[in-house]
Motif scaffolding. Structure first.
Motif, PDB file in Angstrom:
ATOM      1  N   HIS A  36     -32.985 -23.766  43.984  1.00 20.21           N
ATOM      2  CA  HIS A  36     -34.429 -23.732  43.759  1.00 20.21           C
ATOM      3  C   HIS A  36     -34.879 -24.895  42.882  1.00 20.21           C
ATOM      4  O   HIS A  36     -35.978 -24.880  42.334  1.00 20.21           O
ATOM      5  CB  HIS A  36     -34.870 -22.387  43.140  1.00 20.21           C
ATOM      6  N   CYS A  58     -39.966 -26.466  37.276  1.00 22.64           N
ATOM      7  CA  CYS A  58     -40.771 -25.250  37.426  1.00 22.64           C
ATOM      8  C   CYS A  58     -42.006 -25.486  38.286  1.00 22.64           C
ATOM      9  O   CYS A  58     -42.561 -24.536  38.856  1.00 22.64           O
ATOM     10  CB  CYS A  58     -41.210 -24.731  36.062  1.00 22.64           C
ATOM     11  N   CYS A  61     -43.199 -23.831  41.581  1.00 23.32           N
ATOM     12  CA  CYS A  61     -43.625 -22.430  41.646  1.00 23.32           C
ATOM     13  C   CYS A  61     -44.661 -22.062  40.581  1.00 23.32           C
ATOM     14  O   CYS A  61     -45.489 -21.192  40.816  1.00 23.32           O
ATOM     15  CB  CYS A  61     -42.417 -21.504  41.521  1.00 23.32           C
ATOM     16  N   HIS A  62     -44.601 -22.692  39.411  1.00 21.77           N
ATOM     17  CA  HIS A  62     -45.500 -22.304  38.314  1.00 21.77           C
ATOM     18  C   HIS A  62     -46.281 -23.498  37.779  1.00 21.77           C
ATOM     19  O   HIS A  62     -45.836 -24.642  37.861  1.00 21.77           O
ATOM     20  CB  HIS A  62     -44.704 -21.741  37.127  1.00 21.77           C
ATOM     21  N   PRO A  73     -47.473 -14.615  38.395  1.00 22.23           N
ATOM     22  CA  PRO A  73     -46.893 -15.279  37.227  1.00 22.23           C
ATOM     23  C   PRO A  73     -47.255 -16.773  37.242  1.00 22.23           C
ATOM     24  O   PRO A  73     -46.440 -17.607  37.657  1.00 22.23           O
ATOM     25  CB  PRO A  73     -45.388 -15.060  37.388  1.00 22.23           C
ATOM     26  N   TRP A  75     -48.863 -18.674  39.221  1.00 23.73           N
ATOM     27  CA  TRP A  75     -48.340 -19.174  40.495  1.00 23.73           C
ATOM     28  C   TRP A  75     -49.026 -20.473  40.898  1.00 23.73           C
ATOM     29  O   TRP A  75     -50.254 -20.581  40.856  1.00 23.73           O
ATOM     30  CB  TRP A  75     -48.500 -18.105  41.578  1.00 23.73           C
ATOM     31  N   THR A 201     -38.009  -9.135  44.893  1.00 21.48           N
ATOM     32  CA  THR A 201     -37.465  -9.353  43.554  1.00 21.48           C
ATOM     33  C   THR A 201     -36.834  -8.090  42.967  1.00 21.48           C
ATOM     34  O   THR A 201     -36.405  -8.093  41.823  1.00 21.48           O
ATOM     35  CB  THR A 201     -38.562  -9.899  42.619  1.00 21.48           C
ATOM     36  N   PRO A 206     -35.238 -15.179  41.339  1.00 22.59           N
ATOM     37  CA  PRO A 206     -35.338 -16.569  41.820  1.00 22.59           C
ATOM     38  C   PRO A 206     -34.869 -17.598  40.809  1.00 22.59           C
ATOM     39  O   PRO A 206     -34.793 -18.785  41.131  1.00 22.59           O
ATOM     40  CB  PRO A 206     -36.835 -16.727  42.106  1.00 22.59           C
ATOM     41  N   HIS A 207     -34.598 -17.156  39.563  1.00 26.15           N
ATOM     42  CA  HIS A 207     -34.160 -18.103  38.522  1.00 26.15           C
ATOM     43  C   HIS A 207     -32.654 -18.124  38.321  1.00 26.15           C
ATOM     44  O   HIS A 207     -32.148 -18.964  37.599  1.00 26.15           O
ATOM     45  CB  HIS A 207     -34.822 -17.749  37.179  1.00 26.15           C
ATOM     46  N   ARG A 221     -29.729 -10.243  41.862  1.00 27.96           N
ATOM     47  CA  ARG A 221     -29.776  -9.613  40.535  1.00 27.96           C
ATOM     48  C   ARG A 221     -28.428  -9.025  40.156  1.00 27.96           C
ATOM     49  O   ARG A 221     -28.128  -8.821  38.988  1.00 27.96           O
ATOM     50  CB  ARG A 221     -30.842  -8.520  40.492  1.00 27.96           C
TER      51      ARG A 221
HETATM   52  C1  HEC Z   1     -38.605 -21.096  43.537  1.00 32.90           C
HETATM   53  C2  HEC Z   1     -39.685 -20.580  42.749  1.00 32.90           C
HETATM   54  C3  HEC Z   1     -39.544 -20.509  41.251  1.00 32.90           C
HETATM   55  C4  HEC Z   1     -39.150 -21.504  40.386  1.00 32.90           C
HETATM   56  C5  HEC Z   1     -38.683 -22.907  40.724  1.00 32.90           C
HETATM   57  C6  HEC Z   1     -39.320 -20.970  39.062  1.00 32.90           C
HETATM   58  N1  HEC Z   1     -39.794 -19.679  39.127  1.00 32.90           N
HETATM   59 FE1  HEC Z   1     -40.337 -18.477  37.571  1.00 32.90          FE
HETATM   60  N2  HEC Z   1     -40.865 -16.986  38.858  1.00 32.90           N
HETATM   61  C7  HEC Z   1     -40.784 -17.067  40.227  1.00 32.90           C
HETATM   62  C8  HEC Z   1     -41.177 -15.791  40.790  1.00 32.90           C
HETATM   63  C9  HEC Z   1     -41.231 -15.451  42.262  1.00 32.90           C
HETATM   64  C10 HEC Z   1     -41.491 -14.953  39.704  1.00 32.90           C
HETATM   65  C11 HEC Z   1     -41.941 -13.495  39.765  1.00 32.90           C
HETATM   66  C12 HEC Z   1     -40.741 -12.593  39.945  1.00 32.90           C
HETATM   67  C13 HEC Z   1     -40.078 -12.186  38.712  1.00 32.90           C
HETATM   68  O1  HEC Z   1     -40.759 -11.774  37.778  1.00 32.90           O
HETATM   69  O2  HEC Z   1     -38.834 -12.253  38.631  1.00 32.90           O
HETATM   70  C14 HEC Z   1     -41.305 -15.737  38.498  1.00 32.90           C
HETATM   71  C15 HEC Z   1     -41.539 -15.275  37.208  1.00 32.90           C
HETATM   72  C16 HEC Z   1     -41.416 -16.035  36.071  1.00 32.90           C
HETATM   73  C17 HEC Z   1     -41.741 -15.588  34.738  1.00 32.90           C
HETATM   74  C18 HEC Z   1     -42.297 -14.231  34.381  1.00 32.90           C
HETATM   75  C19 HEC Z   1     -41.294 -13.125  34.552  1.00 32.90           C
HETATM   76  C20 HEC Z   1     -40.049 -13.309  33.744  1.00 32.90           C
HETATM   77  O3  HEC Z   1     -38.967 -13.347  34.363  1.00 32.90           O
HETATM   78  O4  HEC Z   1     -40.111 -13.475  32.520  1.00 32.90           O
HETATM   79  C21 HEC Z   1     -41.458 -16.619  33.900  1.00 32.90           C
HETATM   80  C22 HEC Z   1     -41.634 -16.636  32.399  1.00 32.90           C
HETATM   81  C23 HEC Z   1     -40.958 -17.720  34.703  1.00 32.90           C
HETATM   82  N3  HEC Z   1     -40.950 -17.339  36.021  1.00 32.90           N
HETATM   83  C24 HEC Z   1     -40.582 -18.955  34.203  1.00 32.90           C
HETATM   84  C25 HEC Z   1     -40.046 -20.005  34.944  1.00 32.90           C
HETATM   85  C26 HEC Z   1     -39.643 -21.293  34.387  1.00 32.90           C
HETATM   86  C27 HEC Z   1     -39.731 -21.672  32.916  1.00 32.90           C
HETATM   87  C28 HEC Z   1     -39.209 -22.055  35.423  1.00 32.90           C
HETATM   88  C29 HEC Z   1     -38.612 -23.459  35.391  1.00 32.90           C
HETATM   89  C30 HEC Z   1     -37.442 -23.622  34.548  1.00 32.90           C
HETATM   90  C31 HEC Z   1     -39.344 -21.247  36.628  1.00 32.90           C
HETATM   91  N4  HEC Z   1     -39.850 -20.006  36.286  1.00 32.90           N
HETATM   92  C32 HEC Z   1     -39.050 -21.682  37.891  1.00 32.90           C
HETATM   93  C33 HEC Z   1     -40.397 -18.160  40.958  1.00 32.90           C
HETATM   94  C34 HEC Z   1     -39.936 -19.361  40.446  1.00 32.90           C
END
Ligand code: HEC
Ligand code: HEC
Ligand code: HEC
Ligand code: HEC
Length: 236
Positions: A36, A58, A61-62, A73, A75, A201, A206-207, A221
């Motif tokens: 990812h 990031c 996605c964010h 989140p 998005w 999820t 996804p992380h 998970r």
């Molecule tokens: C490929 C897509 C994708 C990438 C790249 C991604 N995320 Fe996410 N993230 C998601 C999705 C989908 C959710 C909601 C699902 C969940 O809560 O696990 C989420 C939820 C979160 C959340 C809220 C829920 C939690 O787990 O705390 C945080 C904070 C977050 N992402 C931080 C990050 C950061 C910082 C990065 C970069 C290092 C990152 N994400 C990269 C898809 C992504």
């Protein structure tokens, strides 16, 4: 004396094996360097295809500002699916089949429908920036590698409904099956939304880019070796 040493060693070995079984080594890999990670220096099949991402991991996605809305989140992508959905249904399933997945599963489908462009973000880095592609930018355009991860089965040349009919049901209510069919409690690593809804999820993070075992997919998970994940819900 020698006998005592041997006993000691045997004891240490037994305790080590016991602990290893009880607390298997948990790996947690982040997004950077995972499949990812679509940034210039990432390791996904799309890495190197995109410019303008400022090597941000990031951003695909964010976004901290200008995100889609408060229900997601932060998005950074539109959730527009123009041709609807074909959901999983079967004569033996008790859960009500929804007309379309809920938002949390739509997040995954914004790329895994096969049609959403990976680099189509609402807010690219820098003032007036954009992330541009020098090659394929959709999963449905990846060729054979894409087929495996093309959950919605989308073909960019002939877009149709997002086809989830051959995938484990999502956005379904847990409780409708009634008691006696499920292991309780479920493994705490699995997430049931509002205490009872199964989404992408529920089973995926996804992380977490490091597979639990060699040859297993990333972004789970918990490991599904020995069908452990399935059995933590279904009594079979
Ligand atoms: C490929 C897509 C994708 C990438 C790249 C991604 N995320 Fe996410 N993230 C998601 C999705 C989908 C959710 C909601 C699902 C969940 O809560 O696990 C989420 C939820 C979160 C959340 C809220 C829920 C939690 O787990 O705390 C945080 C904070 C977050 N992402 C931080 C990050 C950061 C910082 C990065 C970069 C290092 C990152 N994400 C990269 C898809 C992504
Ligand atoms: C920004 C687009 C994007 C989003 C959003 C996204 N993915 Fe992915 N995902 C990809 C791409 C592209 C790949 C394949 C990369 C490769 O093989 O190089 C991938 C790979 C995967 C894989 C395969 C990992 C492996 O080991 O081969 C899984 C599982 C996965 N994604 C699950 C999810 C889930 C679940 C969500 C939602 C929580 C999600 N993805 C959100 C683009 C995305
Ligand atoms: C009930 C649990 C569960 C749910 C719900 C679920 N998945 Fe998976 N998914 C898995 C498991 C387990 C694997 C690994 C399968 C394997 O190794 O063949 C997987 C594999 C994948 C892969 C890699 C391709 C493959 O077949 O190996 C992708 C991409 C993926 N899931 C995306 C999604 C998306 C998107 C959703 C929601 C629409 C979703 N998953 C819902 C359990 C689930
Ligand atoms: C988080 C809990 C959970 C996990 C993990 C899970 N399932 Fe399910 N599964 C459900 C629920 C809830 C339903 C809907 C059952 C119903 O309403 O009849 C379902 C439905 C199914 C169905 C369709 C039943 C039908 O009548 O059509 C099959 C088959 C199935 N799951 C197999 C699996 C397999 C194989 C795995 C592991 C890869 C798995 N499940 C993982 C909760 C789970």
């Amino acid at each position: 004396m020698r006998r005592k040493k041997m006993l000691e060693r045997a004891l240490i070995l037994t305790v080590t094996v016991f602990l290893a079984v009880l607390f298997p080594l948990q790996s947690y890999g982040g997004v950077a360097g995972s499949k990812h990670d679509f940034s210039i220096t990432g390791s996904s099949n799309f890495s190197g295809t995109f410019t303008g991402d400022d090597d941000e991991v990031c951003v695909y996605c964010h976004t901290p500002h200008g995100a889609l809305g408060s229900q997601t989140p932060l998005w950074n992508k539109a959730l527009t699916f123009n041709n609807g959905f074909t959901m999983y249904s079967s004569s033996t399933m008790d859960a009500t089949v929804p007309g379309q997945p809920s938002t949390i599963s739509l997040l995954c489908l914004s790329c895994h429908d096969g049609i959403g462009a990976i680099n189509a973000v609402l807010n690219a880095p820098g003032p007036g920036g954009s992330i541009t592609a020098t090659g394929a930018d959709q999963i449905g355009d990846l060729g054979p590698i894409g087929d495996r991860i093309n959950i919605g089965g989308g073909d960019p040349a002939a877009p149709g409904p997002v086809d989830l009919s051959n995938d484990h049901p999502v956005s379904i209510q847990w409780a409708q099956r009634g008691p006696g069919f499920y292991a309780t409690p479920q493994d705490p690593r699995l997430v049931l939304y509002n205490g009872q809804t199964v989404e992408c999820t529920t089973c995926h993070d996804p992380h977490n880019g490091t597979p639990f075992n060699a040859g297993e997919d990333a972004f789970l998970r918990m490991s599904n070796q020995g069908s452990a994940m399935c059995l933590s819900c279904h009594i079979k």
